[in-house]
Design a protein around this motif. Sequence first.
Motif, PDB file in Angstrom:
ATOM      1  N   THR A 178     -32.446   4.755 -20.285  1.00 46.08           N
ATOM      2  CA  THR A 178     -31.510   4.635 -19.577  1.00 46.08           C
ATOM      3  C   THR A 178     -30.359   3.522 -20.153  1.00 46.08           C
ATOM      4  OG1 THR A 178     -32.211   3.081 -17.920  1.00 46.08           O
ATOM      5  CG2 THR A 178     -32.297   5.557 -17.380  1.00 46.08           C
ATOM      6  N   THR A 179     -30.959   2.951 -21.019  1.00 46.03           N
ATOM      7  CA  THR A 179     -29.979   1.859 -21.669  1.00 46.03           C
ATOM      8  C   THR A 179     -29.350   2.338 -22.827  1.00 46.03           C
ATOM      9  OG1 THR A 179     -32.064   0.618 -22.723  1.00 46.03           O
ATOM     10  CG2 THR A 179     -31.228  -0.240 -20.689  1.00 46.03           C
ATOM     11  N   VAL A 180     -29.505   3.528 -23.304  1.00 43.28           N
ATOM     12  CA  VAL A 180     -28.917   3.916 -24.391  1.00 43.28           C
ATOM     13  C   VAL A 180     -27.129   4.158 -24.019  1.00 43.28           C
ATOM     14  CG1 VAL A 180     -30.860   5.343 -25.637  1.00 43.28           C
ATOM     15  CG2 VAL A 180     -28.808   6.173 -23.841  1.00 43.28           C
ATOM     16  N   GLY A 181     -26.402   3.614 -24.804  1.00 43.97           N
ATOM     17  CA  GLY A 181     -24.866   3.687 -24.856  1.00 43.97           C
ATOM     18  C   GLY A 181     -24.210   5.060 -24.755  1.00 43.97           C
ATOM     19  N   VAL A 182     -23.525   5.340 -23.929  1.00 45.73           N
ATOM     20  CA  VAL A 182     -22.533   6.678 -23.882  1.00 45.73           C
ATOM     21  C   VAL A 182     -22.140   7.080 -25.041  1.00 45.73           C
ATOM     22  CG1 VAL A 182     -20.590   7.728 -22.890  1.00 45.73           C
ATOM     23  CG2 VAL A 182     -21.983   6.498 -21.368  1.00 45.73           C
ATOM     24  N   GLY A 183     -21.254   6.289 -25.939  1.00 44.51           N
ATOM     25  CA  GLY A 183     -20.635   6.481 -27.177  1.00 44.51           C
ATOM     26  C   GLY A 183     -21.519   7.278 -28.084  1.00 44.51           C
ATOM     27  N   GLY A 184     -22.673   6.365 -28.487  1.00 43.19           N
ATOM     28  CA  GLY A 184     -23.675   6.819 -29.547  1.00 43.19           C
ATOM     29  C   GLY A 184     -24.350   7.918 -29.146  1.00 43.19           C
ATOM     30  N   HIS A 185     -25.021   7.957 -27.829  1.00 43.63           N
ATOM     31  CA  HIS A 185     -25.913   8.946 -27.486  1.00 43.63           C
ATOM     32  C   HIS A 185     -25.326  10.371 -27.345  1.00 43.63           C
ATOM     33  CE1 HIS A 185     -29.164  10.806 -25.309  1.00 43.63           C
ATOM     34  NE2 HIS A 185     -28.391  11.250 -24.190  1.00 43.63           N
ATOM     35  N   ILE A 186     -23.825  10.458 -26.641  1.00 46.77           N
ATOM     36  CA  ILE A 186     -23.557  11.783 -26.662  1.00 46.77           C
ATOM     37  C   ILE A 186     -22.665  12.315 -27.866  1.00 46.77           C
ATOM     38  CG2 ILE A 186     -21.798  12.897 -25.176  1.00 46.77           C
ATOM     39  CD1 ILE A 186     -22.152  11.268 -22.811  1.00 46.77           C
ATOM     40  N   SER A 187     -22.177  11.510 -28.604  1.00 47.33           N
ATOM     41  CA  SER A 187     -21.646  11.923 -29.675  1.00 47.33           C
ATOM     42  C   SER A 187     -22.835  12.417 -30.926  1.00 47.33           C
ATOM     43  CB  SER A 187     -20.838  10.641 -30.658  1.00 47.33           C
ATOM     44  OG  SER A 187     -21.869   9.773 -30.925  1.00 47.33           O
ATOM     45  N   GLY A 188     -24.165  11.881 -30.674  1.00 44.22           N
ATOM     46  CA  GLY A 188     -25.118  12.327 -31.591  1.00 44.22           C
ATOM     47  C   GLY A 188     -25.852  13.572 -30.889  1.00 44.22           C
ATOM     48  N   GLY A 189     -25.353  14.083 -29.829  1.00 40.56           N
ATOM     49  CA  GLY A 189     -26.034  15.299 -29.130  1.00 40.56           C
ATOM     50  C   GLY A 189     -26.114  15.279 -27.835  1.00 40.56           C
ATOM     51  N   GLY A 190     -27.264  13.940 -27.426  1.00 39.65           N
ATOM     52  CA  GLY A 190     -27.535  13.731 -26.318  1.00 39.65           C
ATOM     53  C   GLY A 190     -28.610  14.596 -25.775  1.00 39.65           C
ATOM     54  N   TYR A 191     -29.765  14.215 -25.722  1.00 38.48           N
ATOM     55  CA  TYR A 191     -31.182  14.941 -25.225  1.00 38.48           C
ATOM     56  C   TYR A 191     -31.718  14.337 -24.367  1.00 38.48           C
ATOM     57  CZ  TYR A 191     -35.833  16.763 -25.838  1.00 38.48           C
ATOM     58  OH  TYR A 191     -36.850  17.644 -25.916  1.00 38.48           O
ATOM     59  N   GLY A 192     -32.182  14.912 -23.143  1.00 41.99           N
ATOM     60  CA  GLY A 192     -32.726  14.580 -21.975  1.00 41.99           C
ATOM     61  C   GLY A 192     -33.715  15.748 -21.464  1.00 41.99           C
ATOM     62  N   ASN A 193     -34.344  15.227 -20.283  1.00 38.48           N
ATOM     63  CA  ASN A 193     -35.339  16.044 -19.357  1.00 38.48           C
ATOM     64  C   ASN A 193     -34.608  17.183 -18.496  1.00 38.48           C
ATOM     65  OD1 ASN A 193     -34.475  14.539 -17.230  1.00 38.48           O
ATOM     66  ND2 ASN A 193     -36.325  13.441 -17.131  1.00 38.48           N
ATOM     67  N   MET A 194     -33.489  17.575 -18.874  1.00 34.80           N
ATOM     68  CA  MET A 194     -32.780  18.472 -18.133  1.00 34.80           C
ATOM     69  C   MET A 194     -32.112  19.410 -19.092  1.00 34.80           C
ATOM     70  SD  MET A 194     -31.200  17.484 -14.356  1.00 34.80           S
ATOM     71  CE  MET A 194     -29.824  16.308 -14.826  1.00 34.80           C
ATOM     72  N   LEU A 195     -32.729  19.359 -20.466  1.00 32.91           N
ATOM     73  CA  LEU A 195     -32.102  20.179 -21.486  1.00 32.91           C
ATOM     74  C   LEU A 195     -32.283  21.745 -21.226  1.00 32.91           C
ATOM     75  CD1 LEU A 195     -32.132  19.602 -25.030  1.00 32.91           C
ATOM     76  CD2 LEU A 195     -33.549  21.325 -24.184  1.00 32.91           C
ATOM     77  N   ARG A 196     -33.711  21.930 -20.839  1.00 25.47           N
ATOM     78  CA  ARG A 196     -33.871  23.402 -20.621  1.00 25.47           C
ATOM     79  C   ARG A 196     -33.095  23.995 -19.757  1.00 25.47           C
ATOM     80  NH1 ARG A 196     -38.296  25.276 -19.389  1.00 25.47           N
ATOM     81  NH2 ARG A 196     -38.277  26.940 -20.823  1.00 25.47           N
ATOM     82  N   LYS A 197     -32.533  23.452 -18.849  1.00 24.73           N
ATOM     83  CA  LYS A 197     -31.598  23.740 -17.717  1.00 24.73           C
ATOM     84  C   LYS A 197     -30.272  24.028 -18.068  1.00 24.73           C
ATOM     85  CE  LYS A 197     -30.930  25.731 -13.650  1.00 24.73           C
ATOM     86  NZ  LYS A 197     -30.988  27.308 -13.271  1.00 24.73           N
ATOM     87  N   PHE A 198     -29.667  22.870 -18.490  1.00 29.58           N
ATOM     88  CA  PHE A 198     -28.367  22.571 -18.695  1.00 29.58           C
ATOM     89  C   PHE A 198     -27.924  22.213 -20.199  1.00 29.58           C
ATOM     90  CE2 PHE A 198     -29.376  21.231 -14.390  1.00 29.58           C
ATOM     91  CZ  PHE A 198     -28.595  21.964 -13.536  1.00 29.58           C
ATOM     92  N   GLY A 199     -28.897  22.356 -21.005  1.00 35.09           N
ATOM     93  CA  GLY A 199     -28.474  22.130 -22.498  1.00 35.09           C
ATOM     94  C   GLY A 199     -28.181  20.705 -22.745  1.00 35.09           C
ATOM     95  N   LEU A 200     -27.885  20.326 -23.992  1.00 37.26           N
ATOM     96  CA  LEU A 200     -27.731  18.957 -24.477  1.00 37.26           C
ATOM     97  C   LEU A 200     -26.550  18.209 -23.751  1.00 37.26           C
ATOM     98  CD1 LEU A 200     -27.750  19.580 -28.242  1.00 37.26           C
ATOM     99  CD2 LEU A 200     -29.422  18.458 -26.930  1.00 37.26           C
ATOM    100  N   SER A 201     -26.409  17.149 -23.639  1.00 35.46           N
ATOM    101  CA  SER A 201     -25.213  16.326 -23.050  1.00 35.46           C
ATOM    102  C   SER A 201     -24.149  16.903 -23.219  1.00 35.46           C
ATOM    103  CB  SER A 201     -25.312  14.743 -23.341  1.00 35.46           C
ATOM    104  OG  SER A 201     -26.468  14.251 -22.724  1.00 35.46           O
ATOM    105  N   VAL A 202     -23.823  17.321 -24.978  1.00 36.11           N
ATOM    106  CA  VAL A 202     -22.288  17.603 -25.402  1.00 36.11           C
ATOM    107  C   VAL A 202     -22.169  18.982 -24.948  1.00 36.11           C
ATOM    108  CG1 VAL A 202     -22.506  16.052 -27.428  1.00 36.11           C
ATOM    109  CG2 VAL A 202     -23.547  18.355 -27.563  1.00 36.11           C
ATOM    110  N   ASP A 203     -23.076  19.877 -24.518  1.00 32.30           N
ATOM    111  CA  ASP A 203     -22.785  21.389 -23.857  1.00 32.30           C
ATOM    112  C   ASP A 203     -22.136  20.847 -22.529  1.00 32.30           C
ATOM    113  OD1 ASP A 203     -24.035  22.561 -26.012  1.00 32.30           O
ATOM    114  OD2 ASP A 203     -25.951  22.015 -25.110  1.00 32.30           O
ATOM    115  N   ASN A 204     -22.030  19.692 -22.034  1.00 32.52           N
ATOM    116  CA  ASN A 204     -21.337  19.478 -20.649  1.00 32.52           C
ATOM    117  C   ASN A 204     -20.200  18.411 -20.918  1.00 32.52           C
ATOM    118  OD1 ASN A 204     -23.256  21.064 -18.719  1.00 32.52           O
ATOM    119  ND2 ASN A 204     -24.626  20.055 -20.180  1.00 32.52           N
ATOM    120  N   VAL A 205     -19.826  18.253 -21.985  1.00 34.71           N
ATOM    121  CA  VAL A 205     -18.513  17.502 -22.408  1.00 34.71           C
ATOM    122  C   VAL A 205     -17.250  18.391 -22.188  1.00 34.71           C
ATOM    123  CG1 VAL A 205     -17.448  15.849 -23.849  1.00 34.71           C
ATOM    124  CG2 VAL A 205     -19.902  15.713 -23.358  1.00 34.71           C
TER     125      VAL A 205
END
Length: 523
Positions: A178-205
């Motif tokens: 949870t301490t990763v920054g929004v700018g770097g994390h999301i611009s690099g794709g953004g991966y987490g534990n709801m990926l299988r349901k909702f995709g990468l972070s960038v799929d929701n930008v």
Amino acid sequence: MAKPCLPHLCVAFFLLIVSTSLSARPPAPDFPNTFLQCLTQHANSTTPLSNIVIAPTNPSFTTVLQNHIRNAALNSSTTQKPLLIVTPLAEPHVQGAVVCAKTANVQIKVRSGGHDYDGLSYTSDDPFIVLDMFNLSTITVDVKNEVAVAQAGATIGQVYYRIWEKSKVHGFPASVCTTVGVGGHISGGGYGNMLRKFGLSVDNVIDAQIVDVKGNLLNRKSMGEDLFWAIRGGGGGSFGVIVSFTLKLVPVPPLVTVFRVENSLDTNVSAMDLVMQWQQVAPTTDDRLFMRLLLQPATSTVTKGAKMVRSVVVALFLGGANEVVTLLEKEFPLLGLKKENCTEMSWIDSVLWFEDVKSLENGVKPEKLLGRNLNSAGYLKRKSDYVQKPIPRVGLEGLFKMMAELGKTGLVFNPYGGGNLFKVQYSVSWSDALPATAESMINQTRALYTYMTPYVAQNPRSAFLNYRDLDVGVNSFGKNSFQEGEVYGRKYFNANFDRLVKVKAAVDPENFFRNKQSIPVRA
């Protein structure tokens, strides 16, 4: 006797000499003052800019620099330091910083959370400044329209908290750290534990703001769809400075279920058998279920001194405990999941639990997510792979044997998509600064990486951008710059590399925004 050059060639040669000398010439000793004067002219700000331009002579310089360094190896006295640190409070400060850095021919490194394993957001071999975005951390949440706007310097934990403040049935699919920054994390794709349901972070930008090489502040409409596509997975550091992302919120149930089940070669169901079955189930089961598999070298609890490998399944299910137990009794019987292994909780509590399974029993509250865990660097090395076909038993047997013998490096298997069954992270950490220790630990990851060659994605052997790893290639920005960039570029981006190169050429043809693994430009 040498022939005089033609006038146009003489001019070209002169410009080449000037350009080369400018790139090699160190900034003047009064650079901080010169930069501040330039920023004052271009930032259009009522704020005293001396408060946000931190020179090495400033008593707070070392603290600010170290606060968001996460790799202790890059926190040494021999690591080249920035000429100054700029901590913008508003968008015009970012715009002015870009213009002034480019005018001074000084590299700019953009840091939001600092979770850049090989430090490309705050180190450079050339003279540079750090644009430290932590003050740009405003988050606004609009529950009615199910969107949030998060500035680049906010942490993912802060995003989660601000969403939870407004709604107990909304969330966002992003990092479990949870301490990763929004700018770097999301611009690099953004991966987490709801990926299988909702995709990468960038799929929701759905929108973004970026400052381009000319200092323009652009949104999705003004930047165009090509650049908007590129900064959602291609890394923002190659194209400009990400200022904010507009996020589409996702629905989460009032209660979710988490569980952690540990196994080893000491048990009736071996870690080997469990991993074999995990490969068949985790990537394809109900998309509400995310099961991360940790493989860790350990010492046997049965045979004294014997080395072994322990497996741990850590999971989030967007539903109730009874449902997931019934599901896995059928699909993953070797896991042996029982209801007593499961805990139902709110989604925000599951965020805390994923970082520390003892968080709730220790009374940790969601407000913890507002912290940034400053100055917490450790020694580490991370590498990555993608697996597209299940690893056969013989491959796992050799892997377990090597892991047990090496004794320190763990692996994390994360279900993925896009033609991949799962992503692999090679992970080792250590506590002392001895070069021999670093060499030993890093060589462990490289040995396991080499062993895994037959079992992972090929042509190219892919890597995950947000697990920065200079082993996959670096750019020296010499005459073979594009070829060097293509080596790591195809590993990180596969076929998308070609389109990213075209976007780079269109928005930053002089390659101002660059690092050792940025998108290259053709000569």
